[in-house]
Design an enzyme around this catalytic site. Structure first.
Site, PDB file in Angstrom:
ATOM      1  N   ASN A 106       1.846 -40.049  69.041  1.00 54.40           N
ATOM      2  CA  ASN A 106       0.950 -40.638  70.673  1.00 54.40           C
ATOM      3  C   ASN A 106       2.172 -41.641  70.375  1.00 54.40           C
ATOM      4  OD1 ASN A 106      -0.624 -42.058  72.447  1.00 54.40           O
ATOM      5  ND2 ASN A 106      -2.321 -41.847  71.047  1.00 54.40           N
ATOM      6  N   TRP A 107       2.602 -42.334  71.518  1.00 55.91           N
ATOM      7  CA  TRP A 107       2.993 -43.291  71.867  1.00 55.91           C
ATOM      8  C   TRP A 107       3.035 -44.244  72.282  1.00 55.91           C
ATOM      9  CZ3 TRP A 107       9.120 -41.635  73.283  1.00 55.91           C
ATOM     10  CH2 TRP A 107       9.708 -40.540  73.159  1.00 55.91           C
ATOM     11  N   LYS A 108       1.380 -44.167  73.397  1.00 55.82           N
ATOM     12  CA  LYS A 108       0.702 -45.316  73.679  1.00 55.82           C
ATOM     13  C   LYS A 108       1.739 -45.496  75.406  1.00 55.82           C
ATOM     14  CE  LYS A 108      -2.235 -45.282  70.013  1.00 55.82           C
ATOM     15  NZ  LYS A 108      -2.840 -46.252  68.598  1.00 55.82           N
ATOM     16  N   HIS A 142      -9.136 -40.607  74.539  1.00 53.57           N
ATOM     17  CA  HIS A 142      -8.623 -41.601  72.909  1.00 53.57           C
ATOM     18  C   HIS A 142      -9.354 -43.154  72.531  1.00 53.57           C
ATOM     19  CE1 HIS A 142      -6.370 -44.727  70.873  1.00 53.57           C
ATOM     20  NE2 HIS A 142      -5.495 -43.357  70.725  1.00 53.57           N
ATOM     21  N   GLU A 155      -8.935 -46.260  72.551  1.00 52.21           N
ATOM     22  CA  GLU A 155      -8.144 -46.890  73.361  1.00 52.21           C
ATOM     23  C   GLU A 155      -8.886 -46.862  74.919  1.00 52.21           C
ATOM     24  OE1 GLU A 155      -4.281 -47.040  72.212  1.00 52.21           O
ATOM     25  OE2 GLU A 155      -4.156 -47.655  70.211  1.00 52.21           O
ATOM     26  N   GLU A 182     -10.683 -39.697  64.265  1.00 51.44           N
ATOM     27  CA  GLU A 182      -9.862 -40.905  64.981  1.00 51.44           C
ATOM     28  C   GLU A 182     -10.675 -42.425  64.422  1.00 51.44           C
ATOM     29  OE1 GLU A 182      -5.708 -41.040  66.277  1.00 51.44           O
ATOM     30  OE2 GLU A 182      -6.953 -41.223  68.111  1.00 51.44           O
ATOM     31  N   GLY A 242      -4.552 -48.909  64.977  1.00 50.96           N
ATOM     32  CA  GLY A 242      -3.484 -49.246  65.659  1.00 50.96           C
ATOM     33  C   GLY A 242      -3.453 -51.205  64.700  1.00 50.96           C
ATOM     34  N   SER A 289      -3.500 -44.868  61.606  1.00 47.84           N
ATOM     35  CA  SER A 289      -2.860 -46.045  60.808  1.00 47.84           C
ATOM     36  C   SER A 289      -1.812 -44.625  59.073  1.00 47.84           C
ATOM     37  CB  SER A 289      -3.621 -46.843  59.402  1.00 47.84           C
ATOM     38  OG  SER A 289      -4.089 -47.612  60.428  1.00 47.84           O
ATOM     39  N   GLY A 317       0.487 -42.742  64.844  1.00 44.36           N
ATOM     40  CA  GLY A 317       0.174 -44.080  66.574  1.00 44.36           C
ATOM     41  C   GLY A 317       1.987 -44.787  65.815  1.00 44.36           C
TER      42      GLY A 317
HETATM   43  P1  PGA Z   1      -2.077 -45.658  64.196  1.00 49.83           P
HETATM   44  O1  PGA Z   1      -2.556 -44.895  65.918  1.00 49.83           O
HETATM   45  O2  PGA Z   1      -1.028 -43.917  64.502  1.00 49.83           O
HETATM   46  O3  PGA Z   1      -1.508 -46.912  65.042  1.00 49.83           O
HETATM   47  O4  PGA Z   1      -3.119 -46.718  63.608  1.00 49.83           O
HETATM   48  C1  PGA Z   1      -3.610 -43.735  65.994  1.00 49.83           C
HETATM   49  C2  PGA Z   1      -3.829 -43.534  67.298  1.00 49.83           C
HETATM   50  O5  PGA Z   1      -4.051 -44.204  67.834  1.00 49.83           O
HETATM   51  O6  PGA Z   1      -3.382 -42.012  67.723  1.00 49.83           O
END
Ligand code: PGA
Length: 256
Positions: free
Chosen positions: A11-13, A98, A100, A168, A174, A216, A237
């Site tokens: 997931n590149w966001k 997600h 976010e 998650e 994040g 993470s 991420g």
């Molecule tokens: P992260 O994000 O690996 O940077 O913690 C995971 C995600 O939001 O899918």
């Protein structure tokens, strides 16, 4: 989906900002991912890059997904992207719910509308769920159950084969995260998610539904999440944008 293939979602966001850099990461990831027979890697780039990445994509253990989609297929919905548009580009997977997006106001009811439309259009949904904190009296478990129930309301048993769950925990996701989950707690959560699914869809569906972990994930914890956390794959991420980490994670996942 072959049950024993590890699913690795990248997931590149909203990264990277330049198309040039996006292409570089894409090419590097693809190079490694296509050689691994026990992993299914899915890059979910910002939607603007999808079209450039789906050309010449042979079917196999590497594909491109989306980070979100709208709950209608066409019409007056400024700024939205329709599931059928994604299908038209050869996209098969979409991340929905997600944290976010939920933090910006997307409710499980809205996620549910999206899940329904996405499945109807032939997409496989990666449904994210996760609590913001782990309290000691177990309220987080009711929260997870509630997210599952509301996000999957009205989905038939048959259509559950097009849903992959991604656990998650928000506190692990994040840059601001405190830490990753630990494999032992994760294993308990996998069992809890299956139990909640079993109450809605029955045991057979629950046992067949894949459960991923995200939050993470890096090259140091990949192996233990897959082996001791007993998840079917990972949602990554930050590390999915770092070429060296990607290579390591994928190779570890392929043998875990
Ligand atoms: P992260 O994000 O690996 O940077 O913690 C995971 C995600 O939001 O899918």
């Amino acid at each position: 989906m072959k049950k024993n293939k590890k699913i690795i979602i990248m997931n590149w966001k909203m990264n990277p900002v330049s198309e040039k850099e996006a292409k570089e990461i894409f090419i590097e990831t693809k190079k490694v991912a296509t050689k691994l027979n026990s992993t299914q890697t899915i890059i979910c780039p910002p939607s603007l890059f999808i079209q450039g990445f789906t050309k010449n994509l042979k079917k196999g253990n590497f594909s491109v997904g989306a980070q979100d989609v709208f709950w209608n297929n066409k019409g007056s919905h400024t700024g939205e992207i329709s599931p059928l548009m994604l299908r038209g580009l050869g996209v098969k997977y979409v991340i929905l719910g997600h944290s976010e997006r939920r933090l910006k106001g997307e409710t499980s009811e809205v996620v549910n509308l999206k899940v329904k439309e996405a499945i109807k259009s032939g997409l496989v949904v990666i449904l994210c769920i996760g609590e913001s904190e782990r309290d000691s009296d177990g309220r987080y478990l009711s929260f997870i159950r509630d997210e599952i129930t509301k996000s999957l309301r009205g989905i038939s048993k048959k259509n559950m084969k097009n849903v992959i769950m991604a656990y998650e925990p928000i506190w692990a996701v994040g840059k601001k995260s405190k830490r990753a989950d630990n494999p032992e707690n994760l294993f308990e959560m996998v069992i809890f998610i299956k139990k909640a699914l079993s109450e809605i869809f029955g045991k057979e569906v629950a046992m067949k539904t894949l459960v991923l972990y995200g939050g993470s994930v890096n090259e140091k914890n990949t192996k233990e999440f897959l082996e001791n956390g007993k998840v079917d794959g990972l949602l990554i991420g930050r590390a999915s944008l770092q070429k060296e980490k990607i290579k390591e994670i994928l190779k570890i996942a392929n043998t875990a």
